[in-house]
Write a protein that holds these residues in place. Sequence first.
Motif, PDB file in Angstrom:
ATOM      1  N   THR A 122     -16.363 -24.378  38.312  1.00  0.00           N
ATOM      2  CA  THR A 122     -15.378 -25.279  38.922  1.00  0.00           C
ATOM      3  C   THR A 122     -14.762 -26.227  37.904  1.00  0.00           C
ATOM      4  N   ILE A 123     -15.090 -26.053  36.635  1.00  0.00           N
ATOM      5  CA  ILE A 123     -14.553 -26.957  35.616  1.00  0.00           C
ATOM      6  C   ILE A 123     -13.100 -26.593  35.319  1.00  0.00           C
ATOM      7  N   ASN A 124     -12.229 -27.570  35.283  1.00  0.00           N
ATOM      8  CA  ASN A 124     -10.882 -27.309  34.784  1.00  0.00           C
ATOM      9  C   ASN A 124     -10.379 -28.467  33.927  1.00  0.00           C
ATOM     10  N   ARG A 125     -11.288 -29.385  33.600  1.00  0.00           N
ATOM     11  CA  ARG A 125     -10.915 -30.510  32.738  1.00  0.00           C
ATOM     12  C   ARG A 125     -11.874 -30.586  31.556  1.00  0.00           C
ATOM     13  N   PHE A 126     -11.321 -30.876  30.399  1.00  0.00           N
ATOM     14  CA  PHE A 126     -12.142 -31.056  29.206  1.00  0.00           C
ATOM     15  C   PHE A 126     -11.492 -32.117  28.337  1.00  0.00           C
ATOM     16  N   GLN A 127     -12.281 -32.719  27.480  1.00  0.00           N
ATOM     17  CA  GLN A 127     -11.741 -33.743  26.601  1.00  0.00           C
ATOM     18  C   GLN A 127     -12.280 -33.549  25.189  1.00  0.00           C
ATOM     19  N   ILE A 128     -11.414 -33.828  24.230  1.00  0.00           N
ATOM     20  CA  ILE A 128     -11.755 -33.637  22.827  1.00  0.00           C
ATOM     21  C   ILE A 128     -11.814 -34.997  22.144  1.00  0.00           C
ATOM     22  N   LYS A 129     -12.909 -35.222  21.430  1.00  0.00           N
ATOM     23  CA  LYS A 129     -12.974 -36.382  20.557  1.00  0.00           C
ATOM     24  C   LYS A 129     -12.595 -35.900  19.168  1.00  0.00           C
ATOM     25  N   PHE A 130     -11.409 -36.305  18.718  1.00  0.00           N
ATOM     26  CA  PHE A 130     -10.923 -35.900  17.409  1.00  0.00           C
ATOM     27  C   PHE A 130     -11.713 -36.621  16.317  1.00  0.00           C
ATOM     28  N   PRO A 131     -11.758 -36.081  15.108  1.00  0.00           N
ATOM     29  CA  PRO A 131     -12.436 -36.781  14.009  1.00  0.00           C
ATOM     30  C   PRO A 131     -11.916 -38.205  13.873  1.00  0.00           C
ATOM     31  N   TYR A 132     -12.798 -39.120  13.526  1.00  0.00           N
ATOM     32  CA  TYR A 132     -12.467 -40.538  13.432  1.00  0.00           C
ATOM     33  C   TYR A 132     -11.265 -40.744  12.504  1.00  0.00           C
ATOM     34  N   LEU A 133     -10.353 -41.641  12.917  1.00  0.00           N
ATOM     35  CA  LEU A 133      -9.129 -42.000  12.194  1.00  0.00           C
ATOM     36  C   LEU A 133      -8.059 -40.919  12.233  1.00  0.00           C
ATOM     37  N   THR A 134      -8.244 -39.876  13.071  1.00  0.00           N
ATOM     38  CA  THR A 134      -7.152 -38.942  13.310  1.00  0.00           C
ATOM     39  C   THR A 134      -5.996 -39.703  13.953  1.00  0.00           C
ATOM     40  N   GLN A 135      -4.779 -39.466  13.488  1.00  0.00           N
ATOM     41  CA  GLN A 135      -3.609 -40.134  14.043  1.00  0.00           C
ATOM     42  C   GLN A 135      -2.991 -39.242  15.123  1.00  0.00           C
ATOM     43  N   LEU A 136      -2.974 -39.750  16.351  1.00  0.00           N
ATOM     44  CA  LEU A 136      -2.460 -38.994  17.493  1.00  0.00           C
ATOM     45  C   LEU A 136      -1.195 -39.672  18.007  1.00  0.00           C
ATOM     46  N   ASP A 137      -0.071 -39.046  17.769  1.00  0.00           N
ATOM     47  CA  ASP A 137       1.197 -39.596  18.257  1.00  0.00           C
ATOM     48  C   ASP A 137       1.522 -38.939  19.597  1.00  0.00           C
ATOM     49  N   LEU A 138       1.034 -39.573  20.677  1.00  0.00           N
ATOM     50  CA  LEU A 138       1.265 -38.993  22.001  1.00  0.00           C
ATOM     51  C   LEU A 138       2.518 -39.565  22.661  1.00  0.00           C
ATOM     52  N   THR A 139       3.200 -40.490  21.968  1.00  0.00           N
ATOM     53  CA  THR A 139       4.423 -41.056  22.534  1.00  0.00           C
ATOM     54  C   THR A 139       5.491 -39.979  22.713  1.00  0.00           C
ATOM     55  N   ASN A 140       5.631 -39.137  21.685  1.00  0.00           N
ATOM     56  CA  ASN A 140       6.640 -38.081  21.725  1.00  0.00           C
ATOM     57  C   ASN A 140       5.995 -36.704  21.848  1.00  0.00           C
ATOM     58  N   THR A 141       4.810 -36.690  22.454  1.00  0.00           N
ATOM     59  CA  THR A 141       4.053 -35.441  22.585  1.00  0.00           C
ATOM     60  C   THR A 141       3.744 -35.185  24.046  1.00  0.00           C
ATOM     61  N   ASP A 142       3.790 -33.942  24.460  1.00  0.00           N
ATOM     62  CA  ASP A 142       3.339 -33.629  25.811  1.00  0.00           C
ATOM     63  C   ASP A 142       2.510 -32.362  25.785  1.00  0.00           C
ATOM     64  N   ILE A 143       2.138 -31.917  26.955  1.00  0.00           N
ATOM     65  CA  ILE A 143       1.154 -30.847  27.063  1.00  0.00           C
ATOM     66  C   ILE A 143       1.648 -29.531  26.474  1.00  0.00           C
ATOM     67  N   THR A 144       2.965 -29.341  26.407  1.00  0.00           N
ATOM     68  CA  THR A 144       3.470 -28.065  25.878  1.00  0.00           C
ATOM     69  C   THR A 144       3.305 -27.948  24.365  1.00  0.00           C
ATOM     70  N   ASP A 145       2.892 -29.036  23.721  1.00  0.00           N
ATOM     71  CA  ASP A 145       2.634 -28.973  22.280  1.00  0.00           C
ATOM     72  C   ASP A 145       1.248 -28.393  21.974  1.00  0.00           C
TER      73      ASP A 145
END
Length: 753
Positions: free
Chosen positions: A176-199
Amino acid sequence: MNSSTMKKKISIAVLICMMVVMLSPVMAYASFYYNNTSGKLSGGVYVNDPSKVKVTAITKNNSVIQVTYIPSFSTNSNPIGHDDNNVLVRTGGFRADLPANQAPSKIMLFACNQSYELLSTHQDNFGTTYDLSANDRFHIGNYRVAGNQFFTETAGNSYLQPGARLVDFTPTGTTTINRFQIKFPYLTQLDLTNTDITDFKLTDVTVGQDVYLQSLQRLDTFVVSYQAQPNFIAGHKYEFTMSNTSLGNEVKLPVSGVYNSNVVFDQNYTEVDFYNIQIGNAVVGGTPNSNDGGAPFGDMSNCSDGNSSTQPSTPSTPSTEPTPTPAQTEDWLTANAIGDNQSKNVGKVTKEADKDGKLLTKISMDRDKFKEALQLLKGKTPKEQILQMALKSDENNLSVIIPLEALTEAVNNTPDGIISIGAGSSKYDLPIHAIDPEKLSKKMNMNVKDLQVIIQITNVEDKIADALSRETKKLGASMLAEPYHVSVTLDVKDNKISLNDFENAYVVRSLTLPSTVDSSKVTGVVYDADGKLSFVPVIFHNHDGKTEASFKSNRTGTFALIVLKQSFKDLEEHWAQADIELLATKLVVNGSLDNNYVPNAKVTRAEFAALLARSLGLLEDSSKANYKDVSKLDWSAGAIGAAVKAGLIDGFEDGTFQPNSPISREQMAAMIAKAQYFVDKGTDGSSTTSLKSTNFADQASISSWAQQFVVQAQQAGLITGTTGNLFAPTESATRAEAATIIKRFLQKVEFIN
């Protein structure tokens, strides 16, 4: 995911309630402590079934004493987690009453036809610790599933390109799992302002089909959750990558180094862990999920009970499994004075785990040997009074234990001396006068022989690092390097009392950054217990394409470097614009809510006291603000109290401070002169200078009490005159003038570049 789906931008507004991704804590499978005074031996084991473990203490004459299992101190009915082999782990408490001042030579564990040996890893006047080496530790967490990480396929400090692999995993258990989360390596820069799921792209490798990704959400600085549709199928292998339509500017990995990462699935609470992954060289292939071997004895459901089996009076280790290596063999740390080839042993170096399982490099200074080494500083010039020592490699978690008695003579004979400990690319400089044995012994009402100070410099816990990152983001800033934590405790027999500051001494911690930086845009900060970021003095030296950053702080806490650039709307072409914006970037001055600084407004006595306290990096203390007109609830009470404690400010004869009155130029000069003397000499700045007067035309109008301070401030280049070479001592100072003087002061005492 089909091409039409890839082109469609999906909203990222779905709120997902999930547990925060936390890497599994590292545990030592056993740890015991013997108290010299009481003779009590107590500790715990972390295994599948601690009730089946027999623990014995072996005395120095080879006698065997049973250590009793205490069910009420155990968690048999409530496991604390799984090891890397998915064996449930429980805590078992043990205790025994032994003769006082007769520490056992070792502790033995028996179960499942195996035995393990714990030797002494630290011994002092108060007791003995029995622990294990780094090889005997394991991770406890959620149920593990198999997977691989591919961050190592991309070079350090580089963006993940279209099609780049991140991780793969194979879910087990519920479907029944359909959600997961990733902890990226520390200090990874994640620009989610201009990012969406299709990336991003998720593929069911087992059947060769793309899986529809419904949404993503940033849960924390380095944690992103994703929701897929339909649910995962147990036993199927899934691969998560950047999509081919991503732009290659969404995810930037940190600089080369060793990092951790993991993937967590909600609902059944399973995870994939990746420890000590080496980012930097872009090696194709990735690495599988980590496995440290798990808890000792493994699954104990079918093994014999160590408490019911007959053990020999002198335990032996069966050939089925070798005895784990005890904590790292102790090495002597040597020290020598600057310009002196004579070296002396000063303390033992070991690697041990603290109560949270964090591996520490521990330096235990030998009282007599350390005291003898400090004698090398006598007769040397102040610049040569540095006792230097060096560890063999970088140490992220360092603990230094100093018997106070060893410092007694040095504090009197060479108070300006420095104890310098190098560890690879970092260094820690402790002024000898930072720790006053006599003062601390009086404070505790104890003999100095019974006291020792423990200074720890360690990595920051995940939850603190995440909170620090959130506060940094609120400022519009970004983190430049991994933060670190400094704690100082006074060890008093069985109690450890925290010390929050070094009062008038600035301890220097230097570290090397992999590239050059613009010092006007990088600020040192300390993260306070109330969640606030405050300025910390840092000097930057660029050389050979790298930067040495030297933190100078007289307090404890969590320290970091952030990149920030501040500006104000009303400063364009103002004569003090550069100075004000530099101090705003350093978090020393603040503007108004509408992003104006109001440079020509008068600055009050409270405001200038706050500026000084911030610029010195002082710990606020409202209890010292004992003036009739200053409430402990006033916004400035903490800063005023800190300034009083440092000897920077005085009130008026009627017991008031007049916090809201405009500060005069001579009052400001007095405060800044005292601040300079506080940094240079650690006193209240009341000494005289070689000069008797200033060269200001209105020298005679300067109040008698302020004259020596105005002379000191002018001699140091901190203050200048106004038109006509006038000082104008009674005129009110403006916010722009105050900022300029503070900036000159910070550069004069080398708190900023």
